[in-house]
Design an enzyme around this catalytic site. Sequence first.
Site, mmCIF file in Angstrom:
data_model
loop_
_atom_site.group_PDB
_atom_site.id
_atom_site.type_symbol
_atom_site.label_atom_id
_atom_site.label_comp_id
_atom_site.label_asym_id
_atom_site.label_seq_id
_atom_site.Cartn_x
_atom_site.Cartn_y
_atom_site.Cartn_z
ATOM 1 N N GLY A 193 3.730 -7.759 -2.198
ATOM 2 C CA GLY A 193 3.429 -6.745 -1.198
ATOM 3 C C GLY A 193 3.086 -5.437 -1.869
ATOM 4 O O GLY A 193 2.640 -5.395 -3.013
ATOM 5 N N CYS A 194 3.319 -4.351 -1.185
ATOM 6 C CA CYS A 194 3.014 -3.022 -1.707
ATOM 7 C C CYS A 194 3.830 -2.754 -2.971
ATOM 8 O O CYS A 194 5.040 -2.963 -2.995
ATOM 9 C CB CYS A 194 3.339 -1.973 -0.651
ATOM 10 N N PHE A 195 3.154 -2.269 -4.000
ATOM 11 C CA PHE A 195 3.864 -2.038 -5.260
ATOM 12 C C PHE A 195 4.905 -0.936 -5.165
ATOM 13 O O PHE A 195 5.841 -0.891 -5.945
ATOM 14 C CB PHE A 195 2.936 -1.823 -6.448
ATOM 15 N N TRP A 196 4.795 -0.043 -4.179
ATOM 16 C CA TRP A 196 5.807 1.005 -4.023
ATOM 17 C C TRP A 196 7.178 0.403 -3.768
ATOM 18 O O TRP A 196 8.188 0.917 -4.254
ATOM 19 C CB TRP A 196 5.465 1.942 -2.873
ATOM 20 N N CYS A 197 7.223 -0.679 -2.989
ATOM 21 C CA CYS A 197 8.506 -1.314 -2.661
ATOM 22 C C CYS A 197 9.155 -1.914 -3.898
ATOM 23 O O CYS A 197 10.335 -1.677 -4.169
ATOM 24 C CB CYS A 197 8.304 -2.417 -1.620
#
Length: 175
Positions: free
Chosen positions: A11-15
């Site tokens: 998913g989103c790399f921020w997570c």
Amino acid sequence: MTIETAILGGGCFWCLEAVYLEVKGVTHVESGYTGGHQPNPTYEQVCVGDTGHAEVVKLDFDPAVVSYRDLLEIFFTIHDPTTLNRQGNDVGTQYRSVIYHQSPQQEATARQVIAEMAGVWDAPIVTELSPTQPYYKAEDYHQDYFRQHPLQGYCAFVVAPKVAKFKKTYTHRLK
């Protein structure tokens, strides 16, 4: 100290970045792109979904403190490995669940953990397992994004709960 590298997309790399920055034994976390066909992609190009890249985190870790297996177990706890090209409202191949192994040992460990996780999840695991491919660091504004923008909407409602779940589940792994 021996340092190894792991590259994971879920998913989103921020997570993923926000969680792995909290893991004892992880010495460096970097958001980036890999698995595509276009050299030096930009965030905007990856978001369109035409480059074939996944948003990933590149982790440097000390295996004497945290094992590759431990990192993968955390990985399967903080994202849904049963949704193809999707994590929550993030949809597209750039959000696929994928492990880019760096060695035959990492590949074998990943295969074993995937097999074990198949018994934990109610739906089939769709996580890809691929050899390392050219990796590109994401733009500077994506690095350490959650710490810099904890009140931003996505961070507050998507990233923060994943970090909280990790901290509650893996208190023994916290820095």
